[in-house]
Design a protein around this motif. Structure first.
Motif, PDB file in Angstrom:
ATOM      1  N   UNK A  65       4.340  11.260  -0.157  1.00  0.00           N
ATOM      2  CA  UNK A  65       3.195  12.159   0.152  1.00  0.00           C
ATOM      3  C   UNK A  65       3.306  12.743   1.642  1.00  0.00           C
ATOM      4  N   UNK A  66       3.665  11.822   2.565  1.00  0.00           N
ATOM      5  CA  UNK A  66       3.834  11.969   3.846  1.00  0.00           C
ATOM      6  C   UNK A  66       4.957  13.003   4.013  1.00  0.00           C
ATOM      7  N   UNK A  67       5.985  13.114   3.396  1.00  0.00           N
ATOM      8  CA  UNK A  67       7.111  14.019   3.477  1.00  0.00           C
ATOM      9  C   UNK A  67       6.437  15.457   2.957  1.00  0.00           C
ATOM     10  N   UNK A  68       5.939  15.491   1.963  1.00  0.00           N
ATOM     11  CA  UNK A  68       5.376  16.503   1.376  1.00  0.00           C
ATOM     12  C   UNK A  68       4.238  17.254   2.439  1.00  0.00           C
ATOM     13  N   UNK A  69       3.354  16.602   3.088  1.00  0.00           N
ATOM     14  CA  UNK A  69       2.597  17.140   3.843  1.00  0.00           C
ATOM     15  C   UNK A  69       3.169  17.844   5.162  1.00  0.00           C
ATOM     16  N   UNK A  70       4.299  16.726   5.624  1.00  0.00           N
ATOM     17  CA  UNK A  70       5.157  17.429   6.411  1.00  0.00           C
ATOM     18  C   UNK A  70       5.832  18.631   6.417  1.00  0.00           C
ATOM     19  N   UNK A  71       6.228  18.955   5.210  1.00  0.00           N
ATOM     20  CA  UNK A  71       7.199  19.910   4.878  1.00  0.00           C
ATOM     21  C   UNK A  71       5.871  21.153   4.682  1.00  0.00           C
ATOM     22  N   UNK A  72       4.842  20.837   4.090  1.00  0.00           N
ATOM     23  CA  UNK A  72       3.990  21.877   4.042  1.00  0.00           C
ATOM     24  C   UNK A  72       3.388  22.384   5.675  1.00  0.00           C
ATOM     25  N   UNK A  73       3.428  21.409   6.609  1.00  0.00           N
ATOM     26  CA  UNK A  73       2.911  21.794   7.884  1.00  0.00           C
ATOM     27  C   UNK A  73       3.953  22.898   8.602  1.00  0.00           C
ATOM     28  N   UNK A  74       5.547  22.309   8.230  1.00  0.00           N
ATOM     29  CA  UNK A  74       6.434  23.386   8.593  1.00  0.00           C
ATOM     30  C   UNK A  74       6.348  24.696   8.078  1.00  0.00           C
ATOM     31  N   UNK A  75       6.028  24.880   6.697  1.00  0.00           N
ATOM     32  CA  UNK A  75       5.999  25.900   6.078  1.00  0.00           C
ATOM     33  C   UNK A  75       4.893  26.803   6.608  1.00  0.00           C
ATOM     34  N   UNK A  87      18.095   4.748   0.590  1.00  0.00           N
ATOM     35  CA  UNK A  87      18.462   5.968   1.312  1.00  0.00           C
ATOM     36  C   UNK A  87      18.705   7.166   0.125  1.00  0.00           C
ATOM     37  N   UNK A  88      19.134   6.577  -1.150  1.00  0.00           N
ATOM     38  CA  UNK A  88      19.329   7.511  -2.102  1.00  0.00           C
ATOM     39  C   UNK A  88      17.998   8.001  -2.639  1.00  0.00           C
ATOM     40  N   UNK A  89      16.965   7.083  -2.795  1.00  0.00           N
ATOM     41  CA  UNK A  89      15.725   7.625  -3.254  1.00  0.00           C
ATOM     42  C   UNK A  89      14.953   8.479  -2.195  1.00  0.00           C
ATOM     43  N   UNK A  90      15.056   8.263  -1.038  1.00  0.00           N
ATOM     44  CA  UNK A  90      14.641   9.248   0.078  1.00  0.00           C
ATOM     45  C   UNK A  90      15.137  10.393  -0.135  1.00  0.00           C
ATOM     46  N   UNK A  91      16.572  10.492  -0.093  1.00  0.00           N
ATOM     47  CA  UNK A  91      17.384  11.978  -0.378  1.00  0.00           C
ATOM     48  C   UNK A  91      16.800  12.365  -1.506  1.00  0.00           C
ATOM     49  N   UNK A  92      16.695  12.045  -2.578  1.00  0.00           N
ATOM     50  CA  UNK A  92      16.222  12.654  -3.872  1.00  0.00           C
ATOM     51  C   UNK A  92      14.888  13.112  -3.859  1.00  0.00           C
ATOM     52  N   UNK A  93      13.903  12.433  -3.017  1.00  0.00           N
ATOM     53  CA  UNK A  93      12.674  12.892  -2.599  1.00  0.00           C
ATOM     54  C   UNK A  93      12.563  13.939  -2.027  1.00  0.00           C
ATOM     55  N   UNK A  94      13.356  14.240  -0.929  1.00  0.00           N
ATOM     56  CA  UNK A  94      13.344  15.450   0.316  1.00  0.00           C
ATOM     57  C   UNK A  94      14.035  16.661  -0.690  1.00  0.00           C
ATOM     58  N   UNK A 152      11.129   6.471 -11.445  1.00  0.00           N
ATOM     59  CA  UNK A 152      12.376   7.233 -11.582  1.00  0.00           C
ATOM     60  C   UNK A 152      13.063   6.995 -10.132  1.00  0.00           C
ATOM     61  N   UNK A 153      12.621   6.872  -9.050  1.00  0.00           N
ATOM     62  CA  UNK A 153      13.149   6.568  -7.819  1.00  0.00           C
ATOM     63  C   UNK A 153      13.857   5.303  -7.949  1.00  0.00           C
ATOM     64  N   UNK A 154      13.189   4.398  -8.573  1.00  0.00           N
ATOM     65  CA  UNK A 154      13.821   2.683  -9.010  1.00  0.00           C
ATOM     66  C   UNK A 154      15.141   3.102  -9.777  1.00  0.00           C
ATOM     67  N   UNK A 155      15.152   3.836 -10.707  1.00  0.00           N
ATOM     68  CA  UNK A 155      16.273   4.085 -11.496  1.00  0.00           C
ATOM     69  C   UNK A 155      17.482   4.660 -10.375  1.00  0.00           C
ATOM     70  N   UNK A 156      17.053   5.500  -9.537  1.00  0.00           N
ATOM     71  CA  UNK A 156      18.093   6.237  -8.681  1.00  0.00           C
ATOM     72  C   UNK A 156      18.554   5.220  -7.611  1.00  0.00           C
ATOM     73  N   UNK A 157      17.675   4.396  -7.303  1.00  0.00           N
ATOM     74  CA  UNK A 157      18.014   3.299  -6.059  1.00  0.00           C
ATOM     75  C   UNK A 157      18.648   2.111  -6.827  1.00  0.00           C
ATOM     76  N   UNK A 158      18.798   2.051  -8.177  1.00  0.00           N
ATOM     77  CA  UNK A 158      19.177   0.830  -8.864  1.00  0.00           C
ATOM     78  C   UNK A 158      18.498  -0.414  -8.593  1.00  0.00           C
ATOM     79  N   UNK A 159      17.248  -0.297  -8.498  1.00  0.00           N
ATOM     80  CA  UNK A 159      16.349  -1.543  -8.230  1.00  0.00           C
ATOM     81  C   UNK A 159      15.353  -1.565  -9.339  1.00  0.00           C
ATOM     82  N   UNK A 160      14.651  -2.591  -9.495  1.00  0.00           N
ATOM     83  CA  UNK A 160      13.507  -2.394 -10.210  1.00  0.00           C
ATOM     84  C   UNK A 160      12.361  -1.753  -9.489  1.00  0.00           C
TER      85      UNK A 160
END
Length: 299
Positions: free
Chosen positions: A244-254, A197-204, A215-223
Motif C-alpha cells: 500500500x505504501x508503494x502504491x501511494x508513493x507511486x501515485x504521489x510521483x504521478x 526481495x523477489x516479492x518486493x520486485x514483483x509488487x513494484x 501469491x507473494x508467498x509463492x513467489x518468495x518460496x515461503x509460507x
C-alpha cells in the motif's frame, strides 16, 4: 510485571515527511551490560527506541517478533512496544539505547524518562504522541550503514544525557536519529533475503493489479506466515501494508509528473475505487490528491 495491555486512546499524529522531524525528543539514553543468560521483561515501554549492540549477542522479543542480534547491529523499535531481552549465555550483550518521543510539545516541562508499564502516568501524557515513521512501525534490524549512524549519534546522546540533558541538543540529536532510521539506503535492498526481495520486485512491477499475500508467498518460496514475519523484520511492515505504501508513493510521483486525472492514477497504482484512493492518499500525505497535484512543476 506488566499486564501486556495497551491503553486504546494513546495519541498518534499523522505528519508528512516535511514535518516528521519537527518535534521529536530524546527523553532517556543509557548503556546496559547484561549478565550471562540474563532475561529482562516483558515490559511495556512508552517510546520509540533505537538500540545498538556494542559487544556480545542476544535476543529481543518485541510485540511478537523475535530478533536475534549481534555486535554492530542496531534495531528500531515501535511506539509503545512490549519487549523482552534475553542475553546470550556465552557472550552476553553490552548495549546502548535511546528512547525517543516522536512528538513532544514545546510547552510542557520535560520529564527526562520514558514511560514503563501499563499504568505509568507518562503513558497518558497529552504532551507526548507518536508520529508515522515510514517503514519503522514494526521492530526491525537496521542496515549496516544505518546501524553505524545510529550507534554514533546514540553514543553522543548518551554522553550529553548523562552530563545533563539539554532540550535543544536532545531535539537536534533526535531529528538526526529519526533521519537515520527512516532514510532508505541502497544497501537495504541488497541485504534483503532473496525471497523478500523477489516479492518486493514483483509488487513494484505489478502495482496496477491485485496482489494477495498468498501469491507473494509463492513467489518468495515461503509460507504466508513466514513471508509476513520476514517482511516485518526486514521492511518494517507486513506485505500488504508495504505494498500500500508503494502504491501511494507511486501515485504521489504521478500526481506531480504527469497530466493524468486522479481516477486514472488511482487505477494505475491498483486502487479501483477513486474515492477510497483519495481517502487513503489524504490519510498518508495530509492533503487530497488534487491538492497535492498543484505542486506539479511546469514543463
Amino acid at each position: 510485571m506488566d499486564d501486556g495491555s495497551f491503553p486504546m486512546h494513546i495519541a498518534r499524529i499523522n505528519m508528512d515527511s516535511a514535518n516528521m522531524y519537527s518535534s521529536p525528543m530524546i527523553v532517556h539514553a543509557n548503556h546496559f551490560r547484561f549478565a550471562a543468560g540474563e532475561v529482562i521483561g516483558p515490559r511495556l515501554v512508552g517510546s520509540r527506541m533505537v538500540f545498538w549492540v556494542l559487544s556480545g549477542s542476544g535476543r529481543l522479543d518485541v510485540d511478537g517478533t523475535r530478533l536475534d542480534i549481534v555486535t554492530g547491529q542496531a534495531v528500531a523499535l515501535p511506539w509503545n512496544h512490549s519487549i523482552r531481552y534475553t542475553a546470550s549465555r556465552t557472550d552476553p550483550f553490552h548495549v546502548g539505547g535511546v528512547h525517543l518521543v516522536p512528538h513532544l510539545d514545546g510547552e510542557t516541562p520535560i520529564e527526562w524518562r520514558a514511560a514503563h508499564g501499563a499504568t505509568d502516568p507518562l503513558r497518558f501524557a497529552g504532551s507526548r504522541a507518536d508520529v508515522d515513521w515510514p517503514g519503522a512501525d514494526s521492530p526491525r534490524i537496521l542496515s549496516r550503514a544505518a546501524s553505524e549512524e545510529v550507534r554514533d549519534l546514540g553514543e553522543i546522546a548518551i554522553r550529553r544525557y548523562l552530563e545533563k540533558p539539554n532540550s535543544s541538543v536532545m531535539r537536534a540529536l533526535a531529528i538526526s536519529l529519526v533521519a537515520a532510521v527512516v532514510t532508505p539506503r541502497a544497501e537495504d535492498a541488497r541485504l534483503l533475503p532473496s525471497g523478500v526481495r523477489a516479492a518486493q520486485e514483483y509488487c513494484v512491477a505489478h502495482l496496477d493489479t491485485p496482489i494477495s499475500t498468498e501469491r507473494l508467498a509463492r513467489i518468495a518460496g515461503l509460507s504466508a506466515s513466514g513471508l509476513v514475519r520476514q517482511f516485518k523484520v526486514h521492511s518494517g511492515a507486513a506485505p500488504q501494508r508495504w505494498l500500500r505504501e508503494q502504491r501511494l508513493n507511486a501515485a504521489a510521483r504521478l500526481l506531480t509528473t504527469s497530466t493524468l486525472r486522479v481516477n486514472e492514477i488511482a487505477k494505475s497504482v491498483g486502487f479501483e475505487d477513486p474515492l477510497y484512493f483519495s481517502r487513503a492518499f489524504a490519510a498518508r500525505f495530509g492533503v487530497s490528491p488534487r491538492e497535492y497535484s498543484r505542486s506539479r512543476p511546469q514543463l
